[in-house]
Design a protein around this motif. Structure first.
Motif, short mmCIF file in Angstrom:
data_model
loop_
_atom_site.label_atom_id
_atom_site.label_comp_id
_atom_site.label_asym_id
_atom_site.label_seq_id
_atom_site.Cartn_x
_atom_site.Cartn_y
_atom_site.Cartn_z
N ALA A 58 18.07 -61.92 -16.35
CA ALA A 58 16.75 -61.52 -16.83
C ALA A 58 16.71 -61.49 -18.35
N LEU A 59 17.84 -61.16 -18.97
CA LEU A 59 17.91 -61.16 -20.42
C LEU A 59 18.01 -62.57 -20.97
N LEU A 60 18.63 -63.44 -20.22
CA LEU A 60 18.86 -64.80 -20.70
C LEU A 60 17.65 -65.69 -20.55
N ALA A 61 17.07 -65.73 -19.36
CA ALA A 61 16.02 -66.72 -19.07
C ALA A 61 14.72 -66.09 -18.61
N GLY A 62 14.62 -64.77 -18.64
CA GLY A 62 13.44 -64.11 -18.10
C GLY A 62 12.44 -63.68 -19.16
N SER A 63 11.73 -62.62 -18.86
CA SER A 63 10.68 -62.10 -19.72
C SER A 63 11.25 -61.52 -21.00
N SER A 64 10.44 -61.56 -22.08
CA SER A 64 10.86 -60.96 -23.35
C SER A 64 10.77 -59.44 -23.31
N ASP A 65 10.14 -58.90 -22.28
CA ASP A 65 10.02 -57.44 -22.14
C ASP A 65 11.29 -56.91 -21.48
N ILE A 66 12.41 -56.99 -22.19
CA ILE A 66 13.70 -56.68 -21.59
C ILE A 66 13.87 -55.20 -21.26
N GLU A 67 13.17 -54.32 -22.00
CA GLU A 67 13.35 -52.89 -21.76
C GLU A 67 12.65 -52.42 -20.49
N LYS A 68 11.93 -53.32 -19.84
CA LYS A 68 11.34 -52.98 -18.55
C LYS A 68 12.41 -52.88 -17.48
N SER A 69 13.47 -53.66 -17.62
CA SER A 69 14.54 -53.69 -16.62
C SER A 69 15.86 -53.10 -17.09
N PHE A 70 16.00 -52.93 -18.42
CA PHE A 70 17.27 -52.45 -18.96
C PHE A 70 17.05 -51.30 -19.94
N ASP A 71 17.99 -50.37 -19.95
CA ASP A 71 18.07 -49.36 -21.00
C ASP A 71 19.03 -49.90 -22.06
N LEU A 72 18.58 -49.97 -23.31
CA LEU A 72 19.37 -50.52 -24.39
C LEU A 72 19.82 -49.42 -25.33
N SER A 73 21.05 -49.52 -25.79
CA SER A 73 21.56 -48.57 -26.77
C SER A 73 22.44 -49.30 -27.78
N ASP A 74 22.28 -48.95 -29.05
CA ASP A 74 23.07 -49.56 -30.11
C ASP A 74 24.34 -48.75 -30.27
N LEU A 75 25.49 -49.41 -30.10
CA LEU A 75 26.79 -48.73 -30.19
C LEU A 75 27.34 -48.71 -31.60
N GLY A 76 26.64 -49.35 -32.53
CA GLY A 76 27.05 -49.30 -33.92
C GLY A 76 28.08 -50.36 -34.28
N LEU A 77 28.54 -50.26 -35.51
CA LEU A 77 29.49 -51.23 -36.05
C LEU A 77 30.91 -50.84 -35.71
N GLN A 78 31.65 -51.77 -35.10
CA GLN A 78 33.06 -51.58 -34.79
C GLN A 78 33.82 -52.74 -35.42
N GLY A 79 34.54 -52.45 -36.51
CA GLY A 79 35.15 -53.51 -37.28
C GLY A 79 34.06 -54.31 -37.96
N ASP A 80 34.00 -55.61 -37.68
CA ASP A 80 32.95 -56.45 -38.26
C ASP A 80 31.93 -56.87 -37.22
N THR A 81 31.86 -56.12 -36.11
CA THR A 81 30.99 -56.50 -34.99
C THR A 81 30.01 -55.38 -34.65
N GLU A 82 28.74 -55.76 -34.50
CA GLU A 82 27.70 -54.83 -34.04
C GLU A 82 27.62 -54.91 -32.52
N TRP A 83 27.68 -53.75 -31.86
CA TRP A 83 27.70 -53.75 -30.40
C TRP A 83 26.43 -53.14 -29.81
#
Length: 207
Positions: free
Chosen positions: A113-138
């Protein structure tokens, strides 16, 4: 759901590139809004609940939103997965078997659904930003549907906004880790890539 289908769901949450200045959640939303077609190579490592490697693999993928995609597993065995906008075809070359599922049923609240579906991703998923770990944003995405086949998916973006890594933890205690290379955003893709006809004599199983 058989192993081949589970692998497909794990992989169908694959490649995302986005704005350099954005955090991981904004990068994902940017991707959904601005990426219509995509193509890349991937590597896959599956770990058991104890962190031991149980499978290595890889191949190529491409998609055209909404609902069209093509995944080619080149190792550890040959497998083709095609979404034509209405149905999903799972072709196992070694078993000479095709499984067909309706697209709306197969995608549901899954990484697809995130890859090929609707742009309204928060309808099906709860999203949380885990912050910067090393040089990567998770970023972590948790499905809202109870019947989902996985518990969470984590996406790691470079500071330039390109997906660097993905980790998916399923309901069986396994973790699938993917790496991506040769990413192409909005390439011209052949319409034939998203069509599939079972080879003559192949065993076809449908919903």
């Amino acid at each position: 759901m058989n192993f081949s289908e589970r692998c497909w769901f794990f992989l169908l949450f694959s490649l995302f590139s986005a704005a350099a200045e954005a955090d991981a959640i904004s990068s994902l939303k940017n991707f959904m809004q601005n990426t219509r077609t995509f193509r890349a190579e991937f590597t896959q490592t599956v770990l058991d609940r104890n962190g031991r490697v149980v499978q290595n693999g890889g191949g190529t993928m491409q998609f055209e939103r909404p609902g069209k995609f093509r995944w080619v597993y080149e190792k550890p065995y040959e497998q083709l997965i095609v979404g034509d906008g209405d149905r999903i075809w799972f072709y196992d070359h070694d078993l000479d078997q095709v499984t067909v599922r309706k697209l709306d049923v197969a995608i549901g609240s899954t990484p697809a659904a995130l890859l090929a579906g609707s742009s309204d991703i928060e309808k099906s998923f709860d999203l949380s930003d885990l912050g910067l770990q090393g040089d990567t944003e998770w970023l972590e995405a948790t499905p809202k549907a109870r019947e989902s086949t996985f518990e969470w998916v984590r996406l790691g973006f470079t500071r330039g906004g390109v997906l660097k890594a993905m980790e998916l933890h399923d309901n069986f205690g396994q973790t699938t880790v993917l790496g991506f290379s040769r990413l192409e955003k909005n390439p011209r893709l052949a319409p034939e890539s998203f069509k599939f006809s079972p080879p003559e004599g192949t065993d076809v199983i449908s919903d």
